[in-house]
Write an enzyme that holds these catalytic residues in place. Sequence first.
Site, PDB file in Angstrom:
ATOM      1  N   LYS A 115      55.999  36.603  45.383  1.00 51.96           N
ATOM      2  CA  LYS A 115      56.301  35.867  46.614  1.00 51.96           C
ATOM      3  C   LYS A 115      56.875  36.805  47.669  1.00 51.96           C
ATOM      4  O   LYS A 115      56.422  36.837  48.817  1.00 51.96           O
ATOM      5  CB  LYS A 115      57.295  34.766  46.273  1.00 51.96           C
ATOM      6  CG  LYS A 115      57.362  33.693  47.306  1.00 51.96           C
ATOM      7  CD  LYS A 115      58.152  32.497  46.781  1.00 51.96           C
ATOM      8  CE  LYS A 115      57.338  31.657  45.831  1.00 51.96           C
ATOM      9  NZ  LYS A 115      58.044  31.127  44.701  1.00 51.96           N
TER      10      LYS A 115
ATOM     11  N   ARG B 236      64.034  30.550  46.491  1.00 51.79           N
ATOM     12  CA  ARG B 236      62.908  30.409  45.545  1.00 51.79           C
ATOM     13  C   ARG B 236      62.830  31.577  44.583  1.00 51.79           C
ATOM     14  O   ARG B 236      63.080  32.716  44.973  1.00 51.79           O
ATOM     15  CB  ARG B 236      61.584  30.388  46.315  1.00 51.79           C
ATOM     16  CG  ARG B 236      61.405  29.220  47.207  1.00 51.79           C
ATOM     17  CD  ARG B 236      60.379  29.547  48.272  1.00 51.79           C
ATOM     18  NE  ARG B 236      60.041  28.352  49.007  1.00 51.79           N
ATOM     19  CZ  ARG B 236      58.855  27.759  48.943  1.00 51.79           C
ATOM     20  NH1 ARG B 236      57.891  28.261  48.219  1.00 51.79           N
ATOM     21  NH2 ARG B 236      58.632  26.673  49.624  1.00 51.79           N
TER      22      ARG B 236
ATOM     23  N   GLY C  50      55.625  27.321  38.259  1.00 51.85           N
ATOM     24  CA  GLY C  50      56.447  26.168  37.900  1.00 51.85           C
ATOM     25  C   GLY C  50      57.477  26.409  36.809  1.00 51.85           C
ATOM     26  O   GLY C  50      58.172  25.491  36.398  1.00 51.85           O
TER      27      GLY C  50
ATOM     28  N   MET D 166      60.116  28.604  36.808  1.00 51.07           N
ATOM     29  CA  MET D 166      61.501  28.840  37.270  1.00 51.07           C
ATOM     30  C   MET D 166      61.792  27.897  38.430  1.00 51.07           C
ATOM     31  O   MET D 166      60.986  27.040  38.750  1.00 51.07           O
ATOM     32  CB  MET D 166      61.665  30.306  37.645  1.00 51.07           C
ATOM     33  CG  MET D 166      61.525  31.213  36.445  1.00 51.07           C
ATOM     34  SD  MET D 166      61.715  32.922  36.885  1.00 51.07           S
ATOM     35  CE  MET D 166      60.234  33.287  37.757  1.00 51.07           C
TER      36      MET D 166
ATOM     37  N   ARG E 286      49.212  34.398  47.262  1.00 50.91           N
ATOM     38  CA  ARG E 286      49.123  35.159  46.005  1.00 50.91           C
ATOM     39  C   ARG E 286      47.709  35.040  45.459  1.00 50.91           C
ATOM     40  O   ARG E 286      46.953  34.168  45.876  1.00 50.91           O
ATOM     41  CB  ARG E 286      50.139  34.648  44.981  1.00 50.91           C
ATOM     42  CG  ARG E 286      49.900  33.226  44.573  1.00 50.91           C
ATOM     43  CD  ARG E 286      50.939  32.731  43.594  1.00 50.91           C
ATOM     44  NE  ARG E 286      50.766  31.294  43.391  1.00 50.91           N
ATOM     45  CZ  ARG E 286      51.629  30.518  42.765  1.00 50.91           C
ATOM     46  NH1 ARG E 286      52.744  31.010  42.309  1.00 50.91           N
ATOM     47  NH2 ARG E 286      51.393  29.249  42.603  1.00 50.91           N
TER      48      ARG E 286
ATOM     49  N   HIS F  16      31.316  36.406   5.366  1.00 55.01           N
ATOM     50  CA  HIS F  16      29.899  36.099   5.515  1.00 55.01           C
ATOM     51  C   HIS F  16      29.640  35.004   6.549  1.00 55.01           C
ATOM     52  O   HIS F  16      28.835  35.165   7.477  1.00 55.01           O
ATOM     53  CB  HIS F  16      29.371  35.686   4.143  1.00 55.01           C
ATOM     54  CG  HIS F  16      27.926  35.402   4.129  1.00 55.01           C
ATOM     55  ND1 HIS F  16      26.989  36.390   4.307  1.00 55.01           N
ATOM     56  CD2 HIS F  16      27.247  34.244   3.999  1.00 55.01           C
ATOM     57  CE1 HIS F  16      25.794  35.851   4.248  1.00 55.01           C
ATOM     58  NE2 HIS F  16      25.925  34.548   4.070  1.00 55.01           N
TER      59      HIS F  16
ATOM     60  N   SER G 146      27.488  55.980  12.448  1.00 51.54           N
ATOM     61  CA  SER G 146      27.881  54.681  12.981  1.00 51.54           C
ATOM     62  C   SER G 146      29.067  54.177  12.170  1.00 51.54           C
ATOM     63  O   SER G 146      29.032  54.164  10.931  1.00 51.54           O
ATOM     64  CB  SER G 146      26.706  53.709  12.881  1.00 51.54           C
ATOM     65  OG  SER G 146      27.082  52.476  13.438  1.00 51.54           O
TER      66      SER G 146
ATOM     67  N   CYS H 271      29.264  49.736  14.570  1.00 50.27           N
ATOM     68  CA  CYS H 271      28.480  48.532  14.314  1.00 50.27           C
ATOM     69  C   CYS H 271      29.252  47.477  13.532  1.00 50.27           C
ATOM     70  O   CYS H 271      28.689  46.470  13.124  1.00 50.27           O
ATOM     71  CB  CYS H 271      27.176  48.880  13.602  1.00 50.27           C
ATOM     72  SG  CYS H 271      27.427  49.572  11.969  1.00 50.27           S
TER      73      CYS H 271
ATOM     74  N   TYR I 284      27.916  54.224  21.904  1.00 48.53           N
ATOM     75  CA  TYR I 284      27.573  52.806  22.078  1.00 48.53           C
ATOM     76  C   TYR I 284      28.373  51.975  21.090  1.00 48.53           C
ATOM     77  O   TYR I 284      28.909  52.494  20.109  1.00 48.53           O
ATOM     78  CB  TYR I 284      26.069  52.567  21.870  1.00 48.53           C
ATOM     79  CG  TYR I 284      25.607  52.836  20.448  1.00 48.53           C
ATOM     80  CD1 TYR I 284      25.681  51.861  19.456  1.00 48.53           C
ATOM     81  CD2 TYR I 284      25.106  54.089  20.093  1.00 48.53           C
ATOM     82  CE1 TYR I 284      25.280  52.125  18.156  1.00 48.53           C
ATOM     83  CE2 TYR I 284      24.702  54.359  18.789  1.00 48.53           C
ATOM     84  CZ  TYR I 284      24.792  53.364  17.830  1.00 48.53           C
ATOM     85  OH  TYR I 284      24.416  53.620  16.545  1.00 48.53           O
TER      86      TYR I 284
HETATM   87  C1  PEP Z   1      30.877  47.291   8.362  1.00 48.06           C
HETATM   88  O1  PEP Z   1      31.344  47.456   7.247  1.00 48.06           O
HETATM   89  O2  PEP Z   1      31.537  47.414   9.409  1.00 48.06           O
HETATM   90  C2  PEP Z   1      29.459  46.945   8.530  1.00 48.06           C
HETATM   91  C3  PEP Z   1      28.903  46.884   9.709  1.00 48.06           C
HETATM   92  O3  PEP Z   1      28.774  46.626   7.411  1.00 48.06           O
HETATM   93  P1  PEP Z   1      28.889  45.217   6.637  1.00 48.06           P
HETATM   94  O4  PEP Z   1      29.693  44.293   7.494  1.00 48.06           O
HETATM   95  O5  PEP Z   1      27.500  44.726   6.455  1.00 48.06           O
HETATM   96  O6  PEP Z   1      29.553  45.603   5.377  1.00 48.06           O
END
Ligand code: PEP
Length: 937
Positions: free
Chosen positions: A77, A146, A155, A157, A390, A509, A826, A893, A913
């Site tokens: 403010k 204020r 709201g 304070m 604001r 899973h 990866s 991954c 990536y």
């Molecule tokens: C992992 O372990 O991060 C992976 C990608 O393989 P999974 O989840 O299939 O074991």
Amino acid sequence: MQEMQRISPTFYVEAGLHEITFRVKASVPGGEQYPRLSKISLHRDGESMKSKEKYIYRFGDHAAEGDESMRDLLGGKGAGLAEMTRLSIPVPPGFTIGANACRYCLKHGDLPAEFAGELAAAVCRLEESVGRKFNDERNPLLVSVRSGAAVSMPGMMDTILNVGLNDENVVGLAERHGSLRFALDSYRRLLQMFGSVVLGVPKRRFDATLDSVRDECLIGAGAELDETALEQVIERFKHAIEQHAGRPFPMDPREQLDMAVCAVIESWKNERAQHYRKIHNISDDLGTAVTVQSMVFGNFGNDSGTGVGFTRNPSTGEHVLFGEFLSNAQGEDIVAGSHTPTPIAELALAMPEIYRQLVDITSRLEAHYGDIQDFEFTVQKGKLFLLQTRSAKRSACAAIRAAVEMVEEGLISRAEAIRRVPTDAITEILSPQLDLSAVKMQPIARGLAASPSSATGQIVLTSERAVHLAGKHRENPVILVRQETTADDIQGMHASVGFLTARGGATSHAAVVARGMGKCCITGASGIEVDEAAGTARVGNCELREGDWISLDGATGRVFQGKLPLRSSEAADMHLETLRTWARETPNAKVRANADTPEDARRARQHGAVGIGLCRTEHMFFAPDRLPQMRAMVLASTLEQRQKALDTLLPIQQADFEEIFHVMAGLPVTIRLIDPPLHEFLPDREEVKEQITQASSHGTSAEEISRLEGVLQRIGQLSEVNPMMGHRGCRLGITYPEIIAMQVKAILQAAIKVGTSGIEVEPEIMIPLVSCVEEIRHLRNAIEIAAKEVFQQQEKTVPYRLGAMIELPRAAMCAASIARETDFLSFGTNDLTQMTYGFSRDDARKFIDAYLELGILQDDPFVTLDQEGVGALISLAIREARSAKKSIKIGVCGEHGGDPRSIKFFRSVCVDYVSCSPARIPLAQLAMAQASLEHAL
Ligand code: PEP
Ligand code: MG
């Protein structure tokens, strides 16, 4: 110019009773001097402080001691008012008490000794500036007090208006403005706010008094109190204050101001504010600033009023002035909802010149800040004043639309638009939402919000029932409720709109599959007991039967009883598409997809994934028409039998790869060789035992019974005490090389076939769960032999890359030697987290919730990467791998590849990536773009 002399300084300290002076001995022509370097004052308690600290900063009346850059000190403010002064926007003059005063108070329990003097001087300056004095009986200066922290806490304070009025000057105010009703109304508001905020009188006491006076004076609800009624209200309010607070309302305006300032500072510590800070992770040490501002009055009559507004619609983002206005009223009348205001557009008819000015000022403010502004204003006798500006809180939809349109209007850059949209907005906008606005319900259970989106459907307790009840075309929405899900449930999962499990975590899973399918999933919901045999599920305190309706809020992990309405997501929003294009175009912000099937690959491509970062080949075999062949392969007791089964699997797998290569034309596709332990493909041991019992009593053929016994025996042979650390990953490929040979054949034959049709293919073969470089060497050899065979048979070759998953701590430590043998790495962060912590991915829920509650863990490490431990291994591995092979490509991954906070970390350690399930790609693209922009700074 005088020649500079090099000196060797000697420092001296001069200690006095109240201060310490630092001096330096300097040799100058003509002798020695001891100029002062710095002086430090000592407080009563002996604590040192650098020269006098400033606590109060003025604004308005063309002068501002501060600007937007001082938000931490002046609060939102105060900084806004200072900035508006600099922009020559009309704001009533005043001053801001910096948050440093509040911080001092938090630490010492009192304001600093010098504060009172500074406040007195600020009051004098304000009196001069507005030409009115506190307690002037004819024309008193009134102020608002204020709160306003650096982070908006709407709201939470307190605020007090009309400070400075008393029994005497209220008459002068009435005469001066020719309205006794206005003066009395202002006074009763002060008594009400001061009484509750400063003196702790319960608000309901004032409300009850107002109601009883209305009744006695026969004034209906909503109608204005007349002068007689107001006089009565004032007397009773004063009485209530004295009775409750044990002291009369202070008639001295300066005493009112001092008390109001202290109370507003104290309101930083109230329960609401504390709770809000906890939820929003705001530090308790920040403190609030306090703004003291000369009052302007919207309750002067019909040429006055008050309003709140936004420079764009905060729900839709549409570029129109949006807000509400109430004539002849003060600010809190709108906020408290006690009156029904009119839409701000009507101000254009009621006060066209004011509306024009408001449009002009607020557009200037928006252009100045480059962001949607939320503003408050007052019109006093035909003159417009801005009281606050604001950055506006906005919906996901508004955040995206406004960011994109502001770029198009030249207000902000594309990079700023990307930075500005919170990643949560993407999740929110893309998933169907339960419409909880219409119903007030308590959830019957809570679990882990494992996959966003929402679902409402009839419960089913087995996979078969899910398929049956859902119908051929999945016309009936069903929710699969299981104690836990296994690979066998895949059909049921496919048929369901959502899953609810009692066990499992964010990488279990059910969660992985759900995200892959873009379906809602809540895992690890405690208090769920599924009794398949009885066809019942106890969810919290509810006993549910198959067919009963429940609703899942995937964003929060809440389970509701009944069929709650869903409101559709706005996935096709063109603004979102534009923002996503900009995010994708940001350098170093590559996002691939975890896609196991051609269907997943198509979704990944639609979402703009730049490749597939993980194709879990075993998922292809969970499909009902393939599981029998896979089981035959697993059950095979000789190499010959296994090879026969593999021969039937080869064309199936190859056909899938062909389709995936087609879909991903021109983009890399990382295919992981088989990973899970083989027993996962076999039926449940207890189920088979039951089948044998049934078969024996029903006179089933001896041949069938012996087949079932064979299955049971094989389950026994393959089952492991700790399968997650058992015969899985590359260990399977080493002990069953024929499986690897089949998979390599399927990949390369598919690549050659698709490549021959003129489509560019980029196959990448990835070896899972590597622990040492020798495993890579061994499998590389096997892969090369299989590849050579394919190339000879086909009389064609196709380039492919070979990589390894780094998902064991040992592999991370040996990343340099693994990098020398591979083209890419990866990080499988699911397993890497599991193996580093020693927490089972599927069982950790049992204690993770308790850990989070106790503060032992700040985040679930399977959801947000643990940077201190797992992250340290990743950084080290990347450093080592790149020092061994500069060109090595490195990705992620695991499920963390779709988590914005983890993505920020991955980008900071320069991964090439991240790869995540298709549904999370839009979110990951924005997070990756944001992280890349931050990293480039
Ligand atoms: C992992 O372990 O991060 C992976 C990608 O393989 P999974 O989840 O299939 O074991
Ligand atoms: Mg893994």
